[in-house]
Design a protein around this motif. Structure first.
Motif, PDB file in Angstrom:
ATOM      1  N   ARG A 169       0.586 -13.390  56.357  1.00 36.42           N
ATOM      2  CA  ARG A 169       0.112 -12.015  56.188  1.00 36.42           C
ATOM      3  C   ARG A 169      -1.196 -11.800  56.938  1.00 36.42           C
ATOM      4  N   PHE A 170      -2.060 -12.800  56.907  1.00 34.98           N
ATOM      5  CA  PHE A 170      -3.327 -12.742  57.626  1.00 34.98           C
ATOM      6  C   PHE A 170      -3.086 -12.617  59.130  1.00 34.98           C
ATOM      7  N   ALA A 171      -2.191 -13.440  59.674  1.00 35.08           N
ATOM      8  CA  ALA A 171      -1.920 -13.429  61.110  1.00 35.08           C
ATOM      9  C   ALA A 171      -1.319 -12.096  61.553  1.00 35.08           C
ATOM     10  N   VAL A 172      -0.412 -11.554  60.750  1.00 37.05           N
ATOM     11  CA  VAL A 172       0.201 -10.258  61.082  1.00 37.05           C
ATOM     12  C   VAL A 172      -0.857  -9.157  61.117  1.00 37.05           C
ATOM     13  N   ARG A 195     -14.327  -3.309  64.160  1.00 36.74           N
ATOM     14  CA  ARG A 195     -15.066  -4.428  64.744  1.00 36.74           C
ATOM     15  C   ARG A 195     -15.480  -5.433  63.670  1.00 36.74           C
ATOM     16  N   ALA A 196     -15.921  -4.933  62.526  1.00 37.27           N
ATOM     17  CA  ALA A 196     -16.328  -5.827  61.440  1.00 37.27           C
ATOM     18  C   ALA A 196     -15.142  -6.652  60.943  1.00 37.27           C
ATOM     19  N   ALA A 197     -13.993  -6.000  60.772  1.00 38.62           N
ATOM     20  CA  ALA A 197     -12.809  -6.716  60.311  1.00 38.62           C
ATOM     21  C   ALA A 197     -12.429  -7.832  61.281  1.00 38.62           C
ATOM     22  N   LEU A 198     -12.461  -7.544  62.573  1.00 32.02           N
ATOM     23  CA  LEU A 198     -12.095  -8.560  63.560  1.00 32.02           C
ATOM     24  C   LEU A 198     -13.090  -9.717  63.562  1.00 32.02           C
ATOM     25  N   ARG A 199     -14.367  -9.431  63.359  1.00 34.06           N
ATOM     26  CA  ARG A 199     -15.349 -10.522  63.237  1.00 34.06           C
ATOM     27  C   ARG A 199     -15.022 -11.409  62.041  1.00 34.06           C
ATOM     28  N   HIS A 200     -14.644 -10.780  60.923  1.00 34.31           N
ATOM     29  CA  HIS A 200     -14.306 -11.553  59.729  1.00 34.31           C
ATOM     30  C   HIS A 200     -13.043 -12.387  59.968  1.00 34.31           C
ATOM     31  N   PHE A 201     -12.066 -11.802  60.647  1.00 29.59           N
ATOM     32  CA  PHE A 201     -10.834 -12.538  60.950  1.00 29.59           C
ATOM     33  C   PHE A 201     -11.147 -13.759  61.817  1.00 29.59           C
ATOM     34  N   ASP A 202     -12.011 -13.591  62.819  1.00 29.09           N
ATOM     35  CA  ASP A 202     -12.389 -14.714  63.678  1.00 29.09           C
ATOM     36  C   ASP A 202     -13.083 -15.810  62.864  1.00 29.09           C
ATOM     37  N   ALA A 203     -13.975 -15.398  61.965  1.00 27.32           N
ATOM     38  CA  ALA A 203     -14.694 -16.375  61.147  1.00 27.32           C
ATOM     39  C   ALA A 203     -13.734 -17.125  60.226  1.00 27.32           C
ATOM     40  N   ILE A 204     -12.756 -16.425  59.661  1.00 32.67           N
ATOM     41  CA  ILE A 204     -11.768 -17.063  58.787  1.00 32.67           C
ATOM     42  C   ILE A 204     -10.924 -18.060  59.582  1.00 32.67           C
TER      43      ILE A 204
END
Length: 217
Positions: A169-172, A195-204
């Motif tokens: 689900r995260f990857a999708v 932009r904030a969401a994508l930064r969080h996704f990268d950190a995860i």
């Protein structure tokens, strides 16, 4: 019942008190916060749509309260606190969802909060349900909560990988947001949240030992 604007003003005042250390100490010593989570829970479970904006005001207060360690500890010790936050995250009311996701993000930084969150089977699916392009602000807040949960917690990482569904689900969701950012940036309703969401996704992804670029392939 109290008029909604007056109700919201009342809880905004409590939010302000919860922000400063001195006034927050007074609130905690008074014992008045103990009923707040159960109040939010009852309002969210009510059959009337008008109750959800009232619940959102209470959840905003809880999110502010949980920002610092003493308030977070007090919140975690309130009966029904996590039930109220998860109900808020699944609410129809956007403001309730935002407040609940922010509160979960704040409590997930503490070891006690991580444990409490992992012990609620509905909590991680509810956070994962907040990811994606349909509500960018919620996606930013929910991904921030997941980041806080996974940081410095091997147990949380194992739970995230278990069964493959959370990771899938995260990857999708990450691919959907990356597509929006790269190909249709003008369609984003909230570019800053995207932009904030994508930064969080990268950190995860880095916490999980993955290359963020692989998710966007």
């Amino acid at each position: 019942p109290m008029a909604l604007p007056l109700w919201q003003l009342h809880w905004r005042c409590l939010q302000s008190l919860a922000t400063a250390a001195e006034s927050r100490t007074v609130l905690l010593r008074s014992g008045c916060i103990g009923a707040a989570p159960s109040l939010a829970h009852r309002l969210l479970l009510g059959a009337k749509e008008r109750d959800e904006p009232r619940a959102a005001a209470v959840l905003d207060f809880l999110a502010n309260l949980a920002f610092d360690a003493d308030g977070c500890t007090a919140l975690l010790r309130c009966d029904g606190a996590f039930d109220a936050l998860v109900e808020g995250l699944e609410s129809r009311q956007p403001s309730a969802r935002y407040a609940a996701a922010l509160a979960l993000r704040n409590v997930a930084f503490s070891s006690e909060g991580k444990t409490a969150l992992l012990n609620r089977p509905r909590a991680m699916p509810a956070l994962l349900g907040g990811l994606g392009p349909s509500d960018l602000r919620l996606s930013a807040l929910s991904s921030a909560a997941l980041w806080a949960l996974l940081a410095r917690s091997e147990k949380a990482k194992v739970a995230f990988r278990r069964g493959g569904l959370p990771a899938h689900r995260f990857a999708v969701a990450e691919k959907e947001l990356a597509h929006l950012a790269m190909r249709e940036p003008e369609c984003a309703s909230d570019p800053a949240a995207l932009r904030a969401a994508l930064r969080h996704f990268d950190a995860i992804a880095r916490l999980l030992g993955a290359d963020p670029g692989q998710l966007r392939a």
